[in-house]
Design an enzyme around this catalytic site. Structure first.
Site, short mmCIF file in Angstrom:
data_model
loop_
_atom_site.label_atom_id
_atom_site.label_comp_id
_atom_site.label_asym_id
_atom_site.label_seq_id
_atom_site.Cartn_x
_atom_site.Cartn_y
_atom_site.Cartn_z
N SER A 95 -50.39 -38.45 35.17
CA SER A 95 -51.20 -37.36 34.64
C SER A 95 -50.48 -36.60 33.53
O SER A 95 -51.09 -35.93 32.73
CB SER A 95 -51.62 -36.43 35.76
OG SER A 95 -50.49 -36.13 36.55
N ASP A 212 -43.20 -34.23 47.46
CA ASP A 212 -44.28 -35.16 47.11
C ASP A 212 -43.85 -36.60 47.35
O ASP A 212 -44.07 -37.49 46.52
CB ASP A 212 -44.69 -34.95 45.64
CG ASP A 212 -46.07 -35.53 45.35
OD1 ASP A 212 -46.81 -35.83 46.32
OD2 ASP A 212 -46.41 -35.70 44.17
N1 LIG Z 1 -38.36 -44.98 35.27
C1 LIG Z 1 -39.44 -45.74 35.21
N2 LIG Z 1 -39.32 -47.06 34.96
C2 LIG Z 1 -40.41 -47.85 34.90
N3 LIG Z 1 -41.65 -47.43 35.09
C3 LIG Z 1 -41.84 -46.13 35.35
C4 LIG Z 1 -40.75 -45.22 35.42
N4 LIG Z 1 -41.24 -44.00 35.71
C5 LIG Z 1 -42.56 -44.14 35.80
N5 LIG Z 1 -42.93 -45.41 35.58
C6 LIG Z 1 -44.28 -45.98 35.60
O1 LIG Z 1 -45.14 -45.07 34.95
C7 LIG Z 1 -46.16 -44.62 35.81
C8 LIG Z 1 -46.40 -43.15 35.56
O2 LIG Z 1 -45.30 -42.44 36.04
P1 LIG Z 1 -45.30 -40.86 36.18
O3 LIG Z 1 -44.10 -40.45 36.92
O4 LIG Z 1 -45.54 -40.25 34.84
O5 LIG Z 1 -46.62 -40.55 36.89
P2 LIG Z 1 -47.12 -40.79 38.38
O6 LIG Z 1 -46.04 -40.41 39.34
O7 LIG Z 1 -47.68 -42.16 38.53
O8 LIG Z 1 -48.33 -39.81 38.42
P3 LIG Z 1 -48.34 -38.25 38.40
O9 LIG Z 1 -47.29 -37.76 37.47
O10 LIG Z 1 -49.71 -38.04 37.91
O11 LIG Z 1 -48.10 -37.87 39.82
C9 LIG Z 1 -45.67 -44.92 37.21
O12 LIG Z 1 -46.73 -45.18 38.06
C10 LIG Z 1 -44.79 -46.14 37.01
O13 LIG Z 1 -45.59 -47.31 37.08
#
Ligand SMILES: Nc1ncnc2c1ncn2[C@@H]1O[C@H](COP(=O)(O)OP(=O)(O)OP(=O)(O)O)[C@@H](O)[C@H]1O
Length: 472
Positions: A95, A212
């Protein structure tokens, strides 16, 4: 061809045709550097704008094409640098913004970047605050099972923030979603759960409550190391606080404990993380959630009243020791809930589970099961595309040598005729050197490739240039 046309009622000759791939709506990872035949790829925002404009000015036809009918033409991958980081493709989107793969150009480390725009952050309740908190917290954390924040870059002009993090190949949520019954083999659950508890133990020891914990926030590296990520709603206890009392909760509802579901104003932070880890363990090993509800209100009511989806005794069908652990972690009263220390002394935690089936692999990303680097194609394009673009202009070295010999013999004959002097030079070497000079000149004058170094042998020159060389 499967098309799905939607015509709006406007004069027939005034319409614009837009083709959209079926996958467009389903695939949030579709890179924006693809073109569909001659129709430009439109992003969601552009479609919205066109929709509005076209509705005002004429008729709009949406052709819905099956993905198999589309010829993708890979657009040139232009290298984009953010500081010393070379950008790759999108890995996922939350998000808060997109996460892309990057390559550290100094040490060639494969990393990930979370790109945050101020515009988007302002639209999310507590968005800016949450990001600031996440950065502040992560900067002080270093543990094998906690995602490492490596760098933070700002671009004031673009109003963007870049959080450079360790690279992960996916998350437990993706893994569970790809599994046949939305659950993992117990030996695999065991491997991840242990790492979750080690990571949590470190966090709690540093006075950090994650708040979370859920499969979506547990990422995996290539070597299957679990990383607790997403500290957007985490809280750091005061240095001198006497206990772990917290007062705010913004975690995902299905993973919230009864004290939060019941609206209690203050609660034990550590026990919140234990509860949500218990729900995570339940989810990974059964493919279900212990508490459910048709709507948020019902869900919170069921959690608050401890109305299990199925009687907890049924868990014993999976594994008695695992059931004991889950029930111990999902105790309504926080003081009765197991502590991290107790969890680590539980039989299931200490056991060595039987490996009786194949592990669920990390699902492919955009069809690539090996999760190859997405930065490399940009690098390759940067260094080699210039030559590839004009490949059809080149002949093989063998072709070239034959034509060179033929032409050079003609040249020598004509020189002999003009000057009457004998020429002893090797004909092919004469033409080669002359033409190679021309080639070099041509390449440097082509502008865009000024910085690129040609990897082609010098003798590979175009016949057009060679002809020119002969007549000059
Ligand atoms: N360090 C990373 N390496 C590889 N992929 C990542 C990494 N961090 C996040 N992602 C990928 O990007 C997506 C989005 O990550 P992000 O932390 O922004 O949001 P989220 O945790 O999925 O959702 P929200 O922030 O809405 O709770 C994740 O679902 C994951 O697939």
């Amino acid at each position: 061809m499967e098309t799905d046309e939607k015509k709006l009622n406007f004069p027939e000759n005034e319409y614009r045709e837009v083709s959209i791939c079926d996958d467009f709506y389903d695939d949030p990872y579709m890179p924006n550097d693809l073109e569909i035949n001659s129709v430009s790829w439109l992003n969601e925002e552009e479609i919205e704008t066109i929709d509005q404009n076209e509705i005002n000015h004429g008729c709009l036809v949406f052709n819905r094409l099956g993905s198999t009918d589309i010829i993708y033409q890979a657009k040139k991958k232009n290298v984009k640098m953010v500081g010393k980081y070379m950008m790759g493709d999108v890995l996922g989107e939350g998000s808060y913004g997109k996460v892309k793969e990057v390559l550290d150009s100094e040490n060639l480390c494969r990393l990930a970047v979370k790109i945050l725009t101020k515009r988007k952050l302002r639209r999310i309740p507590n968005g800016e605050q949450n990001v600031q908190r996440e950065i502040q917290l992560l900067r002080n954390l270093k543990h094998k099972n906690v995602i490492e924040l490596i760098d933070v870059l700002m671009n004031d002009e673009k109003q963007k923030m870049y959080l450079i993090m360790e690279y992960c190949v996916g998350g437990l949520q993706e893994l569970v979603d790809s599994a046949p019954e939305k659950k993992l083999p117990l030996f695999q659950v065991h491997k991840y759960f242990k790492q979750l508890i080690f990571g949590l133990e470190y966090l709690h020891g540093r006075g950090v409550i994650h708040k979370d914990i859920k499969p979506g926030n547990l990422l995996l590296t290539l070597d299957q190391t679990l990383k607790i990520s997403d500290f957007g709603v985490a809280e750091a206890l005061e240095m001198l606080s006497v206990d772990d009392t917290c007062s705010t909760a913004q975690g995902s509802p299905a993973f919230q404990p009864p004290e939060i579901a019941n609206g209690q104003e203050i609660f034990s932070g550590f026990k919140v993380d234990i509860w949500s880890s218990g729900v995570t363990l339940y989810n990974l090993s059964t493919g279900k959630y212990p508490f459910e509800g048709d709507n948020l209100y019902k869900l919170l009511e069921n959690i608050g009243k401890l109305n299990w989806r199925e009687p907890p005794e049924l868990l014993h069908n999976i594994d008695t020791h695992l059931a004991d652990l889950i029930i111990g972690m999902l105790q309504a009263e926080p003081y009765k809930r197991l502590t991290l220390q107790q969890i680590q002394n539980e039989v299931w935690f200490l056991s060595i589970p039987l490996i009786n089936c194949q592990e669920i692999p990390i699902p492919p990303l955009k069809g690539d099961k090996y999760r190859c680097s997405t930065v490399l194609p940009y690098l390759e394009s940067f260094h080699y595309d210039f030559e590839r673009d004009s490949d059809e202009m080149y002949y093989t070295e063998r072709d070239l040598n034959q034509s060179l010999i033929k032409q050079s013999v003609e040249n020598i004959d004509s020189i002999k005729l003009q000057s009457g002097s004998g020429v002893n030079e090797d004909p092919s070497s004469f033409s080669n050197s002359a033409s190679s000079q021309k080639t070099k000149k041509h390449k440097t004058s082509s502008g865009s490739s000024g910085k690129r170094r040609s990897k082609k042998p010098v003798s590979c020159i175009s016949v057009r240039k060679l002809t020119h060389c002969r007549t000059s």
